[in-house]
Design a protein around this motif. Sequence first.
Motif, PDB file in Angstrom:
ATOM      1  N   TYR A  50       0.720  -1.038  -0.054  1.00 41.01           N
ATOM      2  CA  TYR A  50       0.144  -0.153   0.301  1.00 41.01           C
ATOM      3  C   TYR A  50       1.254   1.143  -0.060  1.00 41.01           C
ATOM      4  O   TYR A  50       0.300   2.270  -0.931  1.00 41.01           O
ATOM      5  CB  TYR A  50      -1.230   0.057   1.441  1.00 41.01           C
ATOM      6  CG  TYR A  50      -1.581   1.035   1.131  1.00 41.01           C
ATOM      7  CD1 TYR A  50      -2.203   1.478   0.687  1.00 41.01           C
ATOM      8  CD2 TYR A  50      -1.616   2.576   2.246  1.00 41.01           C
ATOM      9  CE1 TYR A  50      -3.595   2.736   1.069  1.00 41.01           C
ATOM     10  CE2 TYR A  50      -2.253   4.265   2.403  1.00 41.01           C
ATOM     11  CZ  TYR A  50      -3.255   3.555   1.420  1.00 41.01           C
ATOM     12  OH  TYR A  50      -3.694   4.975   1.847  1.00 41.01           O
ATOM     13  N   LYS A  54       1.410   4.734  -2.607  1.00 41.18           N
ATOM     14  CA  LYS A  54       0.900   6.100  -2.235  1.00 41.18           C
ATOM     15  C   LYS A  54       2.422   6.306  -2.451  1.00 41.18           C
ATOM     16  O   LYS A  54       2.136   7.676  -3.051  1.00 41.18           O
ATOM     17  CB  LYS A  54       1.251   5.836  -0.897  1.00 41.18           C
ATOM     18  CG  LYS A  54      -0.403   5.674  -0.683  1.00 41.18           C
ATOM     19  CD  LYS A  54      -1.458   6.421  -0.632  1.00 41.18           C
ATOM     20  CE  LYS A  54      -2.843   5.700  -1.081  1.00 41.18           C
ATOM     21  NZ  LYS A  54      -3.962   6.509  -2.178  1.00 41.18           N
ATOM     22  N   ARG A  58      -0.370   6.167  -6.753  1.00 41.52           N
ATOM     23  CA  ARG A  58      -1.352   4.985  -7.267  1.00 41.52           C
ATOM     24  C   ARG A  58      -2.574   4.804  -6.482  1.00 41.52           C
ATOM     25  O   ARG A  58      -2.245   5.917  -4.925  1.00 41.52           O
ATOM     26  CB  ARG A  58      -0.902   3.606  -7.691  1.00 41.52           C
ATOM     27  CG  ARG A  58      -0.322   4.047  -9.206  1.00 41.52           C
ATOM     28  CD  ARG A  58      -1.242   4.428 -10.014  1.00 41.52           C
ATOM     29  NE  ARG A  58      -0.538   4.451 -11.612  1.00 41.52           N
ATOM     30  CZ  ARG A  58      -1.068   4.507 -12.635  1.00 41.52           C
ATOM     31  NH1 ARG A  58      -2.089   4.332 -12.542  1.00 41.52           N
ATOM     32  NH2 ARG A  58       0.090   5.303 -13.593  1.00 41.52           N
ATOM     33  N   PRO A  59      -3.704   4.687  -6.482  1.00 41.78           N
ATOM     34  CA  PRO A  59      -4.488   5.045  -5.400  1.00 41.78           C
ATOM     35  C   PRO A  59      -4.361   3.261  -4.421  1.00 41.78           C
ATOM     36  O   PRO A  59      -4.137   2.812  -5.017  1.00 41.78           O
ATOM     37  CB  PRO A  59      -5.934   4.776  -6.249  1.00 41.78           C
ATOM     38  CG  PRO A  59      -5.771   4.060  -7.918  1.00 41.78           C
ATOM     39  CD  PRO A  59      -3.908   4.968  -7.886  1.00 41.78           C
ATOM     40  N   GLY A  60      -4.581   3.572  -3.639  1.00 46.39           N
ATOM     41  CA  GLY A  60      -4.678   2.137  -2.294  1.00 46.39           C
ATOM     42  C   GLY A  60      -5.820   1.547  -3.066  1.00 46.39           C
ATOM     43  O   GLY A  60      -5.252   0.073  -2.354  1.00 46.39           O
ATOM     44  N   TRP A  61      -6.687   1.718  -3.483  1.00 45.10           N
ATOM     45  CA  TRP A  61      -7.563   0.025  -4.263  1.00 45.10           C
ATOM     46  C   TRP A  61      -6.873  -0.711  -5.626  1.00 45.10           C
ATOM     47  O   TRP A  61      -6.955  -1.443  -5.128  1.00 45.10           O
ATOM     48  CB  TRP A  61      -9.367   0.278  -4.710  1.00 45.10           C
ATOM     49  CG  TRP A  61      -9.005   1.417  -6.078  1.00 45.10           C
ATOM     50  CD1 TRP A  61      -8.407   2.504  -5.958  1.00 45.10           C
ATOM     51  CD2 TRP A  61      -8.661   0.834  -7.319  1.00 45.10           C
ATOM     52  NE1 TRP A  61      -8.616   3.060  -7.135  1.00 45.10           N
ATOM     53  CE2 TRP A  61      -8.789   2.222  -7.944  1.00 45.10           C
ATOM     54  CE3 TRP A  61      -8.687  -0.655  -7.625  1.00 45.10           C
ATOM     55  CZ2 TRP A  61      -8.151   1.604  -9.415  1.00 45.10           C
ATOM     56  CZ3 TRP A  61      -9.050  -0.223  -9.295  1.00 45.10           C
ATOM     57  CH2 TRP A  61      -8.455   0.366 -10.287  1.00 45.10           C
ATOM     58  N   TRP A  62      -5.460  -0.327  -5.819  1.00 52.07           N
ATOM     59  CA  TRP A  62      -4.849  -0.556  -7.038  1.00 52.07           C
ATOM     60  C   TRP A  62      -4.242  -2.481  -5.922  1.00 52.07           C
ATOM     61  O   TRP A  62      -4.351  -2.856  -6.552  1.00 52.07           O
ATOM     62  CB  TRP A  62      -3.307  -0.058  -7.106  1.00 52.07           C
ATOM     63  CG  TRP A  62      -4.621   0.468  -8.469  1.00 52.07           C
ATOM     64  CD1 TRP A  62      -5.198   1.031  -8.383  1.00 52.07           C
ATOM     65  CD2 TRP A  62      -3.289   0.497  -9.641  1.00 52.07           C
ATOM     66  NE1 TRP A  62      -4.916   1.744 -10.133  1.00 52.07           N
ATOM     67  CE2 TRP A  62      -3.988   1.137 -10.856  1.00 52.07           C
ATOM     68  CE3 TRP A  62      -2.047   0.198 -10.135  1.00 52.07           C
ATOM     69  CZ2 TRP A  62      -3.034   1.685 -12.376  1.00 52.07           C
ATOM     70  CZ3 TRP A  62      -1.622   0.580 -11.058  1.00 52.07           C
ATOM     71  CH2 TRP A  62      -2.415   1.695 -11.892  1.00 52.07           C
ATOM     72  N   LEU A  63      -4.321  -2.103  -4.831  1.00 49.08           N
ATOM     73  CA  LEU A  63      -4.018  -2.562  -4.146  1.00 49.08           C
ATOM     74  C   LEU A  63      -4.187  -4.613  -4.403  1.00 49.08           C
ATOM     75  O   LEU A  63      -4.173  -5.637  -4.257  1.00 49.08           O
ATOM     76  CB  LEU A  63      -4.171  -2.994  -2.455  1.00 49.08           C
ATOM     77  CG  LEU A  63      -3.464  -3.863  -1.110  1.00 49.08           C
ATOM     78  CD1 LEU A  63      -1.807  -4.264  -0.969  1.00 49.08           C
ATOM     79  CD2 LEU A  63      -3.850  -3.693  -0.033  1.00 49.08           C
ATOM     80  N   VAL A  64      -5.884  -4.700  -4.870  1.00 48.49           N
ATOM     81  CA  VAL A  64      -7.111  -5.613  -4.953  1.00 48.49           C
ATOM     82  C   VAL A  64      -5.904  -6.118  -6.193  1.00 48.49           C
ATOM     83  O   VAL A  64      -5.911  -7.102  -6.210  1.00 48.49           O
ATOM     84  CB  VAL A  64      -7.889  -5.316  -5.071  1.00 48.49           C
ATOM     85  CG1 VAL A  64      -8.825  -6.340  -5.409  1.00 48.49           C
ATOM     86  CG2 VAL A  64      -8.539  -4.781  -3.970  1.00 48.49           C
TER      87      VAL A  64
END
Length: 122
Positions: A50, A54, A58-64
Amino acid sequence: MTESGFAPVHVGVLVVALVVAVLEIAATWRVLVKASRPGWGVIIPIYNVYLWLKVAGRPGWWLVLYLIPGVNVIVHLVVSIDVARSFDKGTMFGVGLWLLPWIGIPILGFGSARYVDANPSA
């Protein structure tokens, strides 16, 4: 021949692996601190990815996206290039960071690279 004859070799490999791991953690810690992120986050699984997102802007939802086989390889390439650009490095450095992170991360962490906010509006 007994296996005990190979014990020093195994210990040597273990020592080298531990030294490399500690250096990588220290280098990544420095990269995160340069990017005004908590350095200790490098030792927390999932949270470290995460933080890396950052740093890349990039947005945190990219973790998915890291959980999807095949997609994760492409996402990590894009994130590596974005991290390189966040430190005012080129696309080829980002590709190198993707392929050889044990070389690229120490260059960013211990070198003179300075963080340039990847996404100033966020």
